[in-house]
Scaffold this active site. Structure first.
Site, PDB file in Angstrom:
ATOM      1  N   PRO A   2     -11.274 -53.956 -40.906  1.00  0.00           N
ATOM      2  CA  PRO A   2     -10.345 -54.903 -41.495  1.00  0.00           C
ATOM      3  C   PRO A   2      -8.978 -54.813 -40.883  1.00  0.00           C
ATOM      4  O   PRO A   2      -8.437 -53.731 -40.676  1.00  0.00           O
ATOM      5  CB  PRO A   2     -10.315 -54.489 -42.963  1.00  0.00           C
ATOM      6  N   GLU A   3      -8.420 -55.961 -40.603  1.00  0.00           N
ATOM      7  CA  GLU A   3      -7.054 -56.056 -40.103  1.00  0.00           C
ATOM      8  C   GLU A   3      -6.187 -56.624 -41.227  1.00  0.00           C
ATOM      9  O   GLU A   3      -6.659 -56.795 -42.353  1.00  0.00           O
ATOM     10  CB  GLU A   3      -7.027 -56.937 -38.849  1.00  0.00           C
ATOM     11  N   HIS A 100     -22.847 -44.316 -50.205  1.00  0.00           N
ATOM     12  CA  HIS A 100     -21.475 -44.447 -49.696  1.00  0.00           C
ATOM     13  C   HIS A 100     -20.475 -45.006 -50.706  1.00  0.00           C
ATOM     14  O   HIS A 100     -19.401 -45.431 -50.328  1.00  0.00           O
ATOM     15  CB  HIS A 100     -21.421 -45.284 -48.408  1.00  0.00           C
ATOM     16  N   ARG A 119     -18.887 -45.568 -42.838  1.00  0.00           N
ATOM     17  CA  ARG A 119     -18.468 -44.781 -41.668  1.00  0.00           C
ATOM     18  C   ARG A 119     -17.409 -43.744 -41.991  1.00  0.00           C
ATOM     19  O   ARG A 119     -17.111 -42.889 -41.158  1.00  0.00           O
ATOM     20  CB  ARG A 119     -17.979 -45.729 -40.562  1.00  0.00           C
TER      21      ARG A 119
END
Length: 283
Positions: A2-3, A100, A119
């Site tokens: 995500p930006e 997760h 991740r």
DNA sequence: ATGGGGGCCTGCCGGC
DNA sequence: TGCCGGCAGGCCCCCA
């Protein structure tokens, strides 16, 4: 992943559910993400009221009524998903726990916010609200591209004499906050600047042209709810749809969208990351 | 002093 | 069907 537009989309989705609301319980399911969680994170969050959710670059900051702020970074694959809250006319039921799900916030309004990050490049920390800006991870970050201090004079000065490619310069968070690989590629296409061009070689005029284009690309992406490739979801689980507006990102070998350009989009690797561009239109 | 590359993780996709 | 290599939206840190 995500930006800036994706983080802003998540923040806007979370705000109506979290602001002014107390955390009744925080499940912390592992000791760390990219770094260890702060001491007693669960206890320090339990009972705290979230007064405000704000964003700095790609970080979300939740200001608590305890004098601390929870800093959240989504890394590449992090999600913040709401369940059990009334969103418009629709209530999302609590889903079964997933692999997760690293941190779960139970809110006094019955909603639940789950941080899931396969991740584990994400991060969380608790910092003193008054000195949050001087946190190690925030202190060196440049101006917000949608804020007033990011202007043509600033960028011209920041890129002056830079020997690195303009692609790397715009990815450098010290120069401007929040841009990542996708939005830098899209910005450079719209500015007709090659990602390979050395930043310091660009004329002042071309550097200045980047400022409104950066603002425009980010604004459009926020309005579209961000870009969803593999991982990204808005806080209500919806997809963003700015990926449908990409001119170059991920379009290697496909036709350039500029009128009358017969070339195809190329991919180059710069400092280990893919740059997508049209070699004819971008110089 | 700055720029490039490695590494952190998991998941997915394409090729054999 | 299965295994392997390559790739991914971020970013700190080390080295030259």
């Amino acid at each position: 992943m995500p930006e800036l537009p994706e983080i802003e989309t998540v923040r806007r989705g979370l705000a109506p559910v979290m602001e002014g609301v107390r955390i009744v319980q925080a499940d912390v399911n592992r000791p760390d993400l990219r770094w260890p969680f702060p001491e007693n994170m669960s206890n320090r969050l339990t009972g705290a009221k979230i007064e405000r959710l704000r964003r700095r670059s790609k970080y979300i900051l939740a200001d608590l009524d305890t004098g601390e702020s929870l800093m959240i970074h989504l890394g590449m694959s992090g999600r913040m998903l709401i369940s059990g809250a009334k969103l418009g006319t629709f209530t999302h039921d609590h889903p079964p726990a997933e692999k997760h799900d690293h941190v779960v916030f139970h809110l006094e309004n019955g909603a639940r916010v789950t941080f899931n990050d396969p991740r584990r490049f994400g991060a969380m920390d608790l910092l003193d609200t008054k000195t949050a800006d001087s946190h190690k991870l925030l202190a060196t970050i440049g101006p917000e591209p949608l804020g007033n201090s990011f202007d043509e004079a600033y960028l011209a000065d920041a890129l002056q004499n830079k020997g690195s490619p303009v692609k790397s310069a715009l990815l450098d968070q010290r120069i401007v906050a929040g841009l990542g690989n996708i939005y830098v590629c899209e910005t450079l296409y719209r500015a007709r600047i090659s990602p390979l061009r050395k930043a310091g070689q660009l004329s002042k005029l071309r550097v200045k042209s980047l400022v409104p284009i950066i603002r425009q690309v980010l604004t459009e992406a926020i309005e579209a709810g961000g870009s969803s490739l593999k991982d990204f979801r808005q806080a209500d689980g919806d997809l963003g749809y700015f990926q449908h507006s990409f001119d170059v990102y991920g379009r290697e070998g496909e036709p350039c969208r500029t009128d009358d350009c017969a070339n195809t989009i190329m991919r180059a690797v710069q400092s280990g990351r893919s740059s997508f561009y049209c070699p004819t239109c971008q110089r």
